[in-house]
Write an enzyme that holds these catalytic residues in place. Sequence first.
Site, mmCIF file in Angstrom:
data_model
loop_
_atom_site.group_PDB
_atom_site.id
_atom_site.type_symbol
_atom_site.label_atom_id
_atom_site.label_comp_id
_atom_site.label_asym_id
_atom_site.label_seq_id
_atom_site.Cartn_x
_atom_site.Cartn_y
_atom_site.Cartn_z
ATOM 1 N N GLY A 81 0.811 -1.212 0.000
ATOM 2 C CA GLY A 81 0.000 0.000 0.000
ATOM 3 C C GLY A 81 0.842 1.258 0.000
ATOM 4 O O GLY A 81 2.064 1.236 -0.144
ATOM 5 N N THR A 84 -0.178 6.463 4.690
ATOM 6 C CA THR A 84 -1.308 6.528 5.604
ATOM 7 C C THR A 84 -0.871 7.165 6.912
ATOM 8 O O THR A 84 0.313 7.410 7.144
ATOM 9 C CB THR A 84 -1.949 5.154 5.842
ATOM 10 O OG1 THR A 84 -3.253 5.339 6.419
ATOM 11 C CG2 THR A 84 -1.109 4.299 6.757
ATOM 12 N N HIS A 86 -1.302 7.204 11.261
ATOM 13 C CA HIS A 86 -1.714 6.587 12.517
ATOM 14 C C HIS A 86 -1.647 7.660 13.595
ATOM 15 O O HIS A 86 -0.734 8.496 13.590
ATOM 16 C CB HIS A 86 -0.786 5.444 12.914
ATOM 17 C CG HIS A 86 -0.727 4.328 11.932
ATOM 18 N ND1 HIS A 86 -1.840 3.822 11.301
ATOM 19 C CD2 HIS A 86 0.321 3.601 11.467
ATOM 20 C CE1 HIS A 86 -1.485 2.841 10.499
ATOM 21 N NE2 HIS A 86 -0.179 2.689 10.573
ATOM 22 N N ILE A 147 -5.658 -0.858 5.340
ATOM 23 C CA ILE A 147 -4.998 -2.145 5.534
ATOM 24 C C ILE A 147 -3.727 -2.184 4.694
ATOM 25 O O ILE A 147 -3.746 -1.811 3.516
ATOM 26 C CB ILE A 147 -5.922 -3.313 5.144
ATOM 27 C CG1 ILE A 147 -7.166 -3.348 6.033
ATOM 28 C CG2 ILE A 147 -5.183 -4.649 5.215
ATOM 29 C CD1 ILE A 147 -8.240 -4.305 5.541
ATOM 30 N N GLY A 148 -2.642 -2.631 5.289
ATOM 31 C CA GLY A 148 -1.397 -2.837 4.563
ATOM 32 C C GLY A 148 -0.611 -3.935 5.259
ATOM 33 O O GLY A 148 -0.346 -3.820 6.458
ATOM 34 N N GLY A 159 -0.666 -4.520 9.286
ATOM 35 C CA GLY A 159 -2.071 -4.882 9.478
ATOM 36 C C GLY A 159 -3.064 -3.797 9.138
ATOM 37 O O GLY A 159 -3.087 -3.307 8.011
ATOM 38 N N PHE A 160 -3.868 -3.361 10.139
ATOM 39 C CA PHE A 160 -4.982 -2.457 9.844
ATOM 40 C C PHE A 160 -4.972 -1.250 10.782
ATOM 41 O O PHE A 160 -4.388 -1.275 11.855
ATOM 42 C CB PHE A 160 -6.321 -3.192 9.956
ATOM 43 C CG PHE A 160 -6.660 -3.684 11.340
ATOM 44 C CD1 PHE A 160 -7.233 -2.847 12.287
ATOM 45 C CD2 PHE A 160 -6.417 -5.015 11.706
ATOM 46 C CE1 PHE A 160 -7.548 -3.306 13.558
ATOM 47 C CE2 PHE A 160 -6.738 -5.478 12.976
ATOM 48 C CZ PHE A 160 -7.302 -4.621 13.910
ATOM 49 N N ALA A 161 -5.656 -0.203 10.321
ATOM 50 C CA ALA A 161 -5.851 1.004 11.124
ATOM 51 C C ALA A 161 -7.322 1.396 10.999
ATOM 52 O O ALA A 161 -7.777 1.752 9.911
ATOM 53 C CB ALA A 161 -4.950 2.126 10.639
ATOM 54 N N CYS A 177 -3.561 6.435 1.209
ATOM 55 C CA CYS A 177 -3.422 5.199 0.423
ATOM 56 C C CYS A 177 -3.306 5.477 -1.069
ATOM 57 O O CYS A 177 -3.487 4.572 -1.891
ATOM 58 C CB CYS A 177 -4.577 4.235 0.716
ATOM 59 S SG CYS A 177 -4.717 3.812 2.459
#
Length: 223
Positions: A81, A84, A86, A147-148, A159-161, A177
């Site tokens: 990906g 992004t 976080h 998700i990456g 994983g995911f956020a 993304c």
Amino acid sequence: MSERELLVLNLGKRSYAEVLAFQRDAAARRITGELDQDLLILVEHPPVVTLGRKKADNKLPVSEDFLRSRGIELFEVERGGGVTFHGPGQLVGYPIFDLQRHKLDLHWYLRQVEEGLIRTLAAYDIPGERNLGFTGVWTAGRKIASIGVHARTWVTWHGFALNVTTDLSYFNLMTPCGIDGVVMTSMSHEQPGRAITLDGVADEAAKQFAELFELEARAVSAV
């Protein structure tokens, strides 16, 4: 003890660098078999922007110095990906799964991660949906989870956020993304006035992922 457990490690709020090193180590131990069960790391990070392997989707028009001036760290990592964010109010999950216990198919795994998030959102009466051609989870056309992942020897990490109470203005610093025109949202934005806590969503996500992958969830304080 079940032979097929999902160890759930909720780290609370931790720096991205610390957890990146931790999940890489956990993945290495999962590959060797020293860690003999699947692991789901759940965490909240201070503000950080990460760049994935898909260079064309790393659309970040501001400099690292500008990010640093806003108190935001920048990392380039091995996950799939593009760019992004976080940060506070976002549930980040790192499944360290051995797909040899499940199915040797990364595309299947990505759809499973999406499904786990869709089921988590459903528990809060938020209709999650897929967007054909993209990885992640949307609701009413707005993206709510990114998700990456990365895998070696069929063991996954990254994983995911999932945006729970995230300050969505951070996403204005980038093209999340690499998807032009994407509108980001959060669970609290979709359910205004409803008390939604990060810990509550973390517990629900752990439950849904365990059920989806046919594992028995067990909370742990260390692995």
